[in-house]
Structures are given as structure tokens and as C-alpha cells.
Design a protein around this motif. Sequence first.
Motif, mmCIF file in Angstrom:
data_model
loop_
_atom_site.group_PDB
_atom_site.id
_atom_site.type_symbol
_atom_site.label_atom_id
_atom_site.label_comp_id
_atom_site.label_asym_id
_atom_site.label_seq_id
_atom_site.Cartn_x
_atom_site.Cartn_y
_atom_site.Cartn_z
ATOM 1 N N ARG A 234 47.803 55.180 -10.246
ATOM 2 C CA ARG A 234 47.126 55.192 -8.946
ATOM 3 C C ARG A 234 48.000 55.817 -7.860
ATOM 4 O O ARG A 234 47.508 56.220 -6.817
ATOM 5 C CB ARG A 234 46.734 53.768 -8.557
ATOM 6 N N ASP A 235 49.293 55.883 -8.103
ATOM 7 C CA ASP A 235 50.233 56.517 -7.168
ATOM 8 C C ASP A 235 51.152 57.445 -7.964
ATOM 9 O O ASP A 235 52.334 57.181 -8.142
ATOM 10 C CB ASP A 235 51.048 55.449 -6.442
ATOM 11 N N PRO A 236 50.600 58.545 -8.474
ATOM 12 C CA PRO A 236 51.352 59.405 -9.396
ATOM 13 C C PRO A 236 52.532 60.088 -8.733
ATOM 14 O O PRO A 236 52.449 60.556 -7.590
ATOM 15 C CB PRO A 236 50.304 60.425 -9.853
ATOM 16 N N LEU A 237 53.638 60.148 -9.466
ATOM 17 C CA LEU A 237 54.837 60.808 -8.986
ATOM 18 C C LEU A 237 55.087 62.139 -9.686
ATOM 19 O O LEU A 237 55.752 63.015 -9.135
ATOM 20 C CB LEU A 237 56.058 59.898 -9.187
ATOM 21 N N LEU A 238 54.576 62.287 -10.913
ATOM 22 C CA LEU A 238 54.831 63.493 -11.697
ATOM 23 C C LEU A 238 53.759 64.569 -11.479
ATOM 24 O O LEU A 238 54.074 65.742 -11.313
ATOM 25 C CB LEU A 238 54.929 63.147 -13.183
ATOM 26 N N ILE A 239 52.487 64.165 -11.516
ATOM 27 C CA ILE A 239 51.388 65.111 -11.324
ATOM 28 C C ILE A 239 50.749 64.811 -9.975
ATOM 29 O O ILE A 239 50.006 63.847 -9.817
ATOM 30 C CB ILE A 239 50.343 65.010 -12.446
ATOM 31 N N LYS A 240 51.059 65.639 -8.995
ATOM 32 C CA LYS A 240 50.582 65.438 -7.634
ATOM 33 C C LYS A 240 49.332 66.267 -7.379
ATOM 34 O O LYS A 240 49.235 67.431 -7.813
ATOM 35 C CB LYS A 240 51.665 65.843 -6.629
ATOM 36 N N THR A 241 48.385 65.685 -6.664
ATOM 37 C CA THR A 241 47.204 66.430 -6.234
ATOM 38 C C THR A 241 47.527 67.195 -4.957
ATOM 39 O O THR A 241 48.101 66.631 -4.021
ATOM 40 C CB THR A 241 46.027 65.476 -5.966
ATOM 41 N N VAL A 242 47.193 68.464 -4.938
ATOM 42 C CA VAL A 242 47.391 69.302 -3.752
ATOM 43 C C VAL A 242 46.020 69.535 -3.132
ATOM 44 O O VAL A 242 45.162 70.175 -3.752
ATOM 45 C CB VAL A 242 48.060 70.646 -4.114
ATOM 46 N N ARG A 243 45.818 69.008 -1.944
ATOM 47 C CA ARG A 243 44.511 69.095 -1.292
ATOM 48 C C ARG A 243 44.087 70.551 -1.134
ATOM 49 O O ARG A 243 44.831 71.382 -0.628
ATOM 50 C CB ARG A 243 44.562 68.405 0.070
ATOM 51 N N LEU A 244 42.881 70.842 -1.603
ATOM 52 C CA LEU A 244 42.286 72.181 -1.560
ATOM 53 C C LEU A 244 43.082 73.203 -2.381
ATOM 54 O O LEU A 244 42.847 74.403 -2.275
ATOM 55 C CB LEU A 244 42.151 72.689 -0.118
ATOM 56 N N GLY A 245 44.021 72.708 -3.192
ATOM 57 C CA GLY A 245 44.835 73.630 -3.969
ATOM 58 C C GLY A 245 44.742 73.422 -5.457
ATOM 59 O O GLY A 245 44.493 74.353 -6.220
#
Length: 258
Positions: A234-245
Motif C-alpha cells: 500500500r506504500d510501495p518503495l520499489l515500484i513508484k507510480t508517476v502521476r500522468l507518467g
Amino acid sequence: MRWINGGGGLIDERARAAVERPRILIVEDDRQIAEMLRDSLVEQGMDAELAGDGAAMDAKMRAMPFDLVVLDVMLPGEDGLSLCRRLRAGGGIPILMLTSLSTDIDRIVGLEIGADDYVTKPFVLRELMARIKGLLRRSGLSAQRGVRLAHRLLRFDGWRIDPARRQVHDPAQARIAMTTHEFDLLLAFCRNAGRVLTREQLLAVTHAGLAGPIERSIDVHISRLRQKIEKDPRDPLLIKTVRLGGYVFTGQVEEADV
């Protein structure tokens, strides 16, 4: 009859060719469809076995190894979704779901429980054969069974990825079962650590969108991957979401000899 040196002695070339052919298990209760698929796979240079339900599938898999399972959803007794969960819990064998269900939610459920691809009936046989070949290729099998591409090991935060064997081990050295798409995603992330990868790029790398026009399929696979490699999905450190990216892998990746 030709004979060749097989390392441990002379073997019949036809016997060797039979061993090297990819072996597909078709779990389908419609005998006409099952036999049509089997005949087509044989024409494409593969071997195929038939099973009409879960019990027959289990018996076949105890008797011999398979390289891919074509699994119908609507089966007598235990349904295909339940069988898919069991297969995925037991390892990373590629699974192609075959069903008459056609809504996006049905496809997403199939992907969420571990299917690698999803084809709806009625289907175009040529397309289905291409899907099967694609899954075999991405799982590491070439035209000859067991032939794998040689790559160096990748390591990050105690994790180890072996691209040649398509295996992933956690920091405790336990092997983690992954679907074909999950492994392909992790490999793509590790080879592009620090770079933002769009959903379109990830689809191109993994072919995870082949099951249908579902952009969310990438998100589903990444969510499942996070469940396996993140301490807190729920709070990922390895695979980050990049907003609009898209997504970016933040781990420090190193290459190592096998």
C-alpha cells in the motif's frame, strides 16, 4: 533413421526432437474444440495433451511436465478460475485462459488470479496460436524445449533475479512464484532502474495487453508484483507510480555472474 551423439551416447534424432517439442496441456470439456486445438498445436510443432476437467488436469500434470496450460473457465466440477489459482500457487507455468465470457471485469479477474493471457470464444485459431507461441517465447522457451537465453544475474535489496532460469529469490533465498507477465515486468524495471516507464512501454515489453483492450491490465500486474516484492504494497518503495507518467523502479540494481 538418423542417429546423433547426445552426450550420453547415440540417440534417435526423432526421439530427441520429440523431447524438445513444447508440451501444452489443454483443459477444455468441449471435445471438438479441444481436439481442434490439439491438432493445430501438433501442426505447429508442439505436443498437446487433453484434459476435460480438474481431476484429469491434475493426473496429467503428475504424469509429465508441461510448458503451458490452455485453461477453459467453464468446466464441470472445479471451474477454471479455481484451477488457475491452484496452478499459480504451485509455480510460474504460463496460463492462457479460454472462455466465452467477454466483459472487461471477467478478463481482469482472470489476470488478477494469475492468468498470463485471456482469449474469448469464438476465437480466431491463428491468433490463438500466436498467443501461445508468444507466451512460450516470453517464458524462455524457443523452438527447442528447454533452450534458454543466457543473461547475467540481477540483484537489488537482497533480491536475486535469474533471467536464464526465469527465477526470483527473495532476501531470505526463498523462491518466489511469478507469472510470465510479473517476471517480465520486474525484469524490465530492473533493466531500466531510475527511468520512468509509461504503460505503453510496459505493454510493449510484456505484451500484457494482449488479453484485450484493457489499459488497466498493466496496473493489475503491477499490483500483483508489488504484493510479492514490497514490504508494504500500500506504500510501495520499489515500484513508484508517476502521476500522468507511468511507473519508476527505485531499487539499486547490480549485475552479477551466474
